[in-house]
Write an enzyme that holds these catalytic residues in place. Structure first.
Site, PDB file in Angstrom:
ATOM      1  N   CYS A   9       0.868  -1.190   0.000  1.00 17.83           N
ATOM      2  CA  CYS A   9       0.000   0.000   0.000  1.00 17.83           C
ATOM      3  C   CYS A   9       0.897   1.229   0.000  1.00 17.83           C
ATOM      4  O   CYS A   9       2.065   1.142  -0.404  1.00 17.83           O
ATOM      5  CB  CYS A   9      -0.974  -0.018   1.184  1.00 17.83           C
ATOM      6  SG  CYS A   9      -0.213   0.076   2.818  1.00 17.83           S
ATOM      7  N   ASN A  12       2.275   1.530   4.421  1.00 21.57           N
ATOM      8  CA  ASN A  12       2.577   0.258   5.094  1.00 21.57           C
ATOM      9  C   ASN A  12       2.274   0.307   6.599  1.00 21.57           C
ATOM     10  O   ASN A  12       2.954  -0.340   7.397  1.00 21.57           O
ATOM     11  CB  ASN A  12       4.032  -0.191   4.838  1.00 21.57           C
ATOM     12  CG  ASN A  12       4.311  -1.645   5.212  1.00 21.57           C
ATOM     13  OD1 ASN A  12       5.409  -1.988   5.634  1.00 21.57           O
ATOM     14  ND2 ASN A  12       3.334  -2.527   5.083  1.00 21.57           N
ATOM     15  N   CYS A  14      -1.419   0.760   7.456  1.00 19.53           N
ATOM     16  CA  CYS A  14      -2.849   0.420   7.578  1.00 19.53           C
ATOM     17  C   CYS A  14      -3.221  -0.797   6.715  1.00 19.53           C
ATOM     18  O   CYS A  14      -3.399  -1.901   7.226  1.00 19.53           O
ATOM     19  CB  CYS A  14      -3.738   1.606   7.204  1.00 19.53           C
ATOM     20  SG  CYS A  14      -3.624   2.985   8.358  1.00 19.53           S
ATOM     21  N   ARG A  15      -3.351  -0.584   5.405  1.00 16.32           N
ATOM     22  CA  ARG A  15      -3.957  -1.614   4.556  1.00 16.32           C
ATOM     23  C   ARG A  15      -3.060  -2.824   4.333  1.00 16.32           C
ATOM     24  O   ARG A  15      -3.515  -3.968   4.490  1.00 16.32           O
ATOM     25  CB  ARG A  15      -4.376  -1.004   3.216  1.00 16.32           C
ATOM     26  CG  ARG A  15      -5.492   0.012   3.358  1.00 16.32           C
ATOM     27  CD  ARG A  15      -5.634   0.854   2.109  1.00 16.32           C
ATOM     28  NE  ARG A  15      -4.472   1.706   1.899  1.00 16.32           N
ATOM     29  CZ  ARG A  15      -4.252   2.447   0.828  1.00 16.32           C
ATOM     30  NH1 ARG A  15      -5.128   2.423  -0.162  1.00 16.32           N
ATOM     31  NH2 ARG A  15      -3.180   3.197   0.736  1.00 16.32           N
ATOM     32  N   SER A  16      -1.792  -2.606   3.926  1.00 12.98           N
ATOM     33  CA  SER A  16      -0.981  -3.793   3.606  1.00 12.98           C
ATOM     34  C   SER A  16      -0.569  -4.604   4.835  1.00 12.98           C
ATOM     35  O   SER A  16      -0.552  -5.841   4.750  1.00 12.98           O
ATOM     36  CB  SER A  16       0.222  -3.450   2.707  1.00 12.98           C
ATOM     37  OG  SER A  16       1.107  -2.561   3.318  1.00 12.98           O
ATOM     38  N   ASP A 128      -8.146   4.057   1.522  1.00 18.74           N
ATOM     39  CA  ASP A 128      -7.211   4.381   2.598  1.00 18.74           C
ATOM     40  C   ASP A 128      -8.009   4.844   3.824  1.00 18.74           C
ATOM     41  O   ASP A 128      -8.711   5.847   3.758  1.00 18.74           O
ATOM     42  CB  ASP A 128      -6.285   5.498   2.106  1.00 18.74           C
ATOM     43  CG  ASP A 128      -5.153   5.755   3.068  1.00 18.74           C
ATOM     44  OD1 ASP A 128      -5.246   5.319   4.226  1.00 18.74           O
ATOM     45  OD2 ASP A 128      -4.177   6.401   2.655  1.00 18.74           O
TER      46      ASP A 128
HETATM   47  P1  4NP Z   1      -1.770   2.872   4.233  1.00 19.87           P
HETATM   48  O1  4NP Z   1      -2.369   4.241   4.826  1.00 19.87           O
HETATM   49  O2  4NP Z   1      -1.251   3.195   2.847  1.00 19.87           O
HETATM   50  O3  4NP Z   1      -2.953   1.982   4.184  1.00 19.87           O
HETATM   51  O4  4NP Z   1      -0.696   2.455   5.185  1.00 19.87           O
HETATM   52  C1  4NP Z   1      -1.629   5.417   4.919  1.00 19.87           C
HETATM   53  C2  4NP Z   1      -1.076   5.752   6.131  1.00 19.87           C
HETATM   54  C3  4NP Z   1      -0.369   6.927   6.250  1.00 19.87           C
HETATM   55  C4  4NP Z   1      -0.219   7.758   5.162  1.00 19.87           C
HETATM   56  C5  4NP Z   1      -0.759   7.417   3.952  1.00 19.87           C
HETATM   57  C6  4NP Z   1      -1.464   6.236   3.834  1.00 19.87           C
HETATM   58  N1  4NP Z   1       0.484   8.998   5.299  1.00 19.87           N
HETATM   59  O5  4NP Z   1       0.547   9.730   4.322  1.00 19.87           O
HETATM   60  O6  4NP Z   1       1.019   9.267   6.380  1.00 19.87           O
END
Ligand code: 4NP
Length: 157
Positions: A9, A12, A14-16, A128
């Site tokens: 994702c 790294n 939340c989703r992945s 997200d």
């Molecule tokens: P993820 O979510 O891609 O599912 O881990 C996010 C977590 C943090 C951020 C972006 C996406 N960020 O920009 O901090």
């Protein structure tokens, strides 16, 4: 040979990592852990070294799923180290494909959207949940449980 699966994702956190935890949980339930290597990574590097988001871990834990991963950034070597790279959204997919292009198109991994393996949901991207409310994390887990189950069926032949 173990099958090597990498979930990707953006951050790294939340989703992945949730996809990794859900897939590991399914492997445990079907006693297939020894047939797979599972990991996750982010296309961005802002959160390197961090545990998964506390809200994501809490939502997963309520379903009996632990999220053991620490954030790391996707690197070019991953494209040859893993057999399967599963992306969460269209942006991740483009980023991974761009990295594969830079590598001269020589990557061994099959790169595809994870939600291709859904059977109960007809959506193409895992949204997200980072800036949203608690229900977003539940929805992510619903999508991941469906897709990871389909993925395991497809790979564990
Ligand atoms: P993820 O979510 O891609 O599912 O881990 C996010 C977590 C943090 C951020 C972006 C996406 N960020 O920009 O901090």
């Amino acid at each position: 040979m173990k099958k090597q699966v990498l979930f990707v994702c953006l951050g790294n956190i939340c989703r992945s990592p949730a996809a990794e935890g859900v897939f590991l949980h399914l492997l445990e339930q079907s006693q297939a852990c020894d047939r797979f290597v599972v990991d996750s990574a982010g296309t961005g590097g802002w959160h390197v070294g961090k545990a998964a988001d506390a809200r994501m871990r809490a939502a997963a834990s309520r379903r009996g799923i632990q999220l053991p991963s620490r954030a790391r950034q996707l690197e070019r070597a991953d494209l040859n180290r893993f057999d399967h790279i599963l992306t969460m959204d269209a942006s991740n997919l483009l980023q991974v494909q761009a990295l594969a292009g830079k590598a001269g198109g020589s990557s061994l991994a099959r790169i595809e959207p994870l939600l291709r393996y859904c059977s109960r949901f007809d959506v193409s991207e895992v949204p997200d949940p980072y800036y949203g409310g608690a229900e977003g994390f539940e929805h992510v887990l619903d999508l991941l449980e469906d897709a990871c189950s389909g993925l395991l069926q497809a790979l564990d032949d």
